[in-house]
Scaffold this active site. Structure first.
Site, PDB file in Angstrom:
ATOM      1  N   ARG A   1      -2.935   1.369  10.875  1.00 33.13           N
ATOM      2  CA  ARG A   1      -3.996   0.235  11.563  1.00 33.13           C
ATOM      3  C   ARG A   1      -3.442  -0.790  12.318  1.00 33.13           C
ATOM      4  NH1 ARG A   1      -1.634  -2.455   6.094  1.00 33.13           N
ATOM      5  NH2 ARG A   1      -3.033  -0.813   4.151  1.00 33.13           N
TER       6      ARG A   1
ATOM      7  N   ARG B   1      -7.240  -8.829   2.990  1.00 35.46           N
ATOM      8  CA  ARG B   1      -6.031  -8.785   4.542  1.00 35.46           C
ATOM      9  C   ARG B   1      -7.409  -8.007   5.444  1.00 35.46           C
ATOM     10  NH1 ARG B   1      -1.464  -4.907   2.970  1.00 35.46           N
ATOM     11  NH2 ARG B   1      -3.571  -3.386   1.859  1.00 35.46           N
TER      12      ARG B   1
ATOM     13  N   ARG C   1      -7.467   1.838  -4.157  1.00 32.17           N
ATOM     14  CA  ARG C   1      -6.026   0.700  -4.704  1.00 32.17           C
ATOM     15  C   ARG C   1      -6.058  -0.030  -5.580  1.00 32.17           C
ATOM     16  NH1 ARG C   1      -2.617   0.162   0.478  1.00 32.17           N
ATOM     17  NH2 ARG C   1      -3.117   1.953   1.543  1.00 32.17           N
TER      18      ARG C   1
END
Ligand SMILES: Nc1ncnc2c1ncn2[C@@H]1O[C@H](COP(=O)(O)OP(=O)(O)OP(=O)(O)O)[C@@H](O)[C@H]1O
Ligand SMILES: Nc1nc2c(ncn2[C@@H]2O[C@H](COP(=O)(O)O)[C@@H](O)[C@H]2O)c(=O)[nH]1
Length: 401
Positions: free
Chosen positions: A173, A266, A277
């Site tokens: 990321r 997030r 997820r």
């Protein structure tokens, strides 16, 4: 002085750098007599201590597959057979944080890999002196707040905890640094390393491969810190089944809606990844909250309350603030010239040379009665102390500065 010669370790134990003795019944668990030669193997290309096994029934020397971090060659080393599973090797002219090594010849880890590979296998495990606390495994669904809780622990107790940096095949990321958050790895490289036994555990998580390398855990242990692993439930199960003794903590969200909200807020995943997820989270919460796998389950609703509860179960919330109460054992130098002998679980290390006047000051005890762990990873809980009246001013041993 050249490198130490290889020496032979059988089950009967003598002292000194050159070990040669009779019979090897107690390290013979494979239906054949085995003798272990441990030392420089003479080809000059390997800078670590080598191992050869003499299969006495076939009168053949075998080169085993070696797992674990190998000890670097030293000018000399002594060895003693501890039991049918392992041989203790003590490097001379080394400090106590690097001189005690265990060559595992028949532990569960060795037997597992021997059966898998169909070849002779041995594994090295470095001995760590001191009361290293057992690692902490933290699991929970993606977005529950594991990383946030771990970051707070690491910030408040930097001397006490060390993070095991995992390997992953997922892309970094924006804010993630290689070697800090993860070791970002190509899949084929990671698969090869898994085959080579470099991983304590690994799992396919949300479509990528993640794993904890033996080295990552060793690096933290070697700093005398308590290792924290942030891994998924499959990984936790593998660690539970391994020789790594740990405390297992599952973090669950207050609700599924909250979990989704946090993952979205997030802002690190695509919509497709978020959906994946969240789908996986259902199964993880089911497994994580069913009895047997985890020692503790914490609900991360209010972050501060959850953090306090985490500290409490790790024995940190005594109101003393930022604790740094690590007891790092003193480092002692073990000279080249020494002999060793064994009484039950205690190894007597005698560094007295004939010229020395105060022999008692040069005797040390390595107590192995509380050892834990082993390959893959460190052997912890070694107790090391002077048998003589004082450790200061000794000949043979010197305190490292
Ligand atoms: N108690 C909490 N209340 C509200 N938000 C929280 C709480 N705990 C963590 N968060 C936030 O939720 C988001 C996810 O947290 P974090 O990244 O720590 O989750 P994680 O479990 O480590 O996820 P992953 O497994 O994907 O790495 C972050 O934006 C974090 O700031
Ligand atoms: N089995 C393992 N799981 C791991 C490891 N490192 C991280 N994880 C878990 O993966 C997911 C996703 O992490 P993310 O950084 O992509 O959000 C999360 O549940 C981690 O706990 C590992 O070494 N082994």
């Amino acid at each position: 002085m050249g490198e130490a010669p290889a020496f032979i370790a059988d089950d009967d134990v003598s002292n000194g750098l050159l070990l040669k003795s009779k019979g090897c019944e107690t390290i013979n668990n494979m239906g054949c007599n085995r003798t272990f030669a441990i030392g420089a193997m003479g080809n000059g290309s390997d800078s670590s201590i080598g191992v050869r096994i003499l299969d006495k029934s076939a009168s053949e020397w075998v080169i085993p597959t070696v797992f674990g971090t190998k000890p670097a060659l030293s000018k000399g080393h002594s060895a003693i057979v501890l039991d049918e599973d392992r041989i203790l090797v003590i490097k001379g002219n080394a400090t106590s944080d690097d001189c005690f090594w265990f060559l595992e010849v028949n532990t569960a880890f060795v037997r597992e890999h021997r059966a898998r590979l169909g070849t002779e296998v041995v594994a090295w495990s470095k001995g760590v002196v001191g009361e290293a606390q057992i690692p902490v495994v933290i699991s929970g669904p993606s977005g529950v707040g594991k990383g946030t809780l771990i970051a707070k622990l690491m910030e408040d107790f930097p001397m006490m905890f060390g993070f095991s940096v995992s390997h992953t095949t997922r892309a970094p990321r924006n804010n993630e640094q290689n070697g800090v958050h993860y070791h970002f790895t190509e899949r084929d490289v990671m698969e090869k390393d898994i085959q080579d036994g470099k991983f304590l555990e690994f799992a396919a998580v949300h479509g990528n491969l993640y794993g904890t390398s033996v080295e990552s855990v060793e690096m933290v242990t070697d700093q005398g810190k308590r290792c924290i692993l942030d891994i998924d439930v499959q990984g936790a199960r593998s660690v539970r089944a391994s020789s790594l003794e740990a405390i297992f903590v599952f973090i669950r969200p207050p609700s599924f809606e909250q979990l989704e909200k946090r993952l979205r807020a997030r802002g690190t995943e695509t919509e497709e990844q978020i959906q994946k997820r969240l789908r996986n989270a259902k199964a993880e919460i089911d497994q994580g909250t069913s009895p047997g796998l985890f020692d503790h389950c914490l609900i991360n609703d209010d972050l501060e309350i959850c953090y306090e509860n985490l500290k409490k179960l790790l024995g940190l919330s005594d109101g003393s603030g930022k604790a740094t109460n690590l007891s790092v054992p003193e480092t002692v130098h073990v000279p080249l010239e020494h002999t060793i002998s064994k009484i039950d679980k205690k190894i007597l290390i005698n560094c007295t040379t004939p010229q020395q006047e105060k022999p008692a000051n040069n005797m040390f005890v390595l107590d192995l009665s509380s050892i834990k762990g082993g390959a893959p990873g460190r052997t912890r809980g070694l107790i090391f102390y002077a048998a003589g009246p004082s450790m200061t001013g000794t000949n043979g041993f010197k305190m490292a500065s």
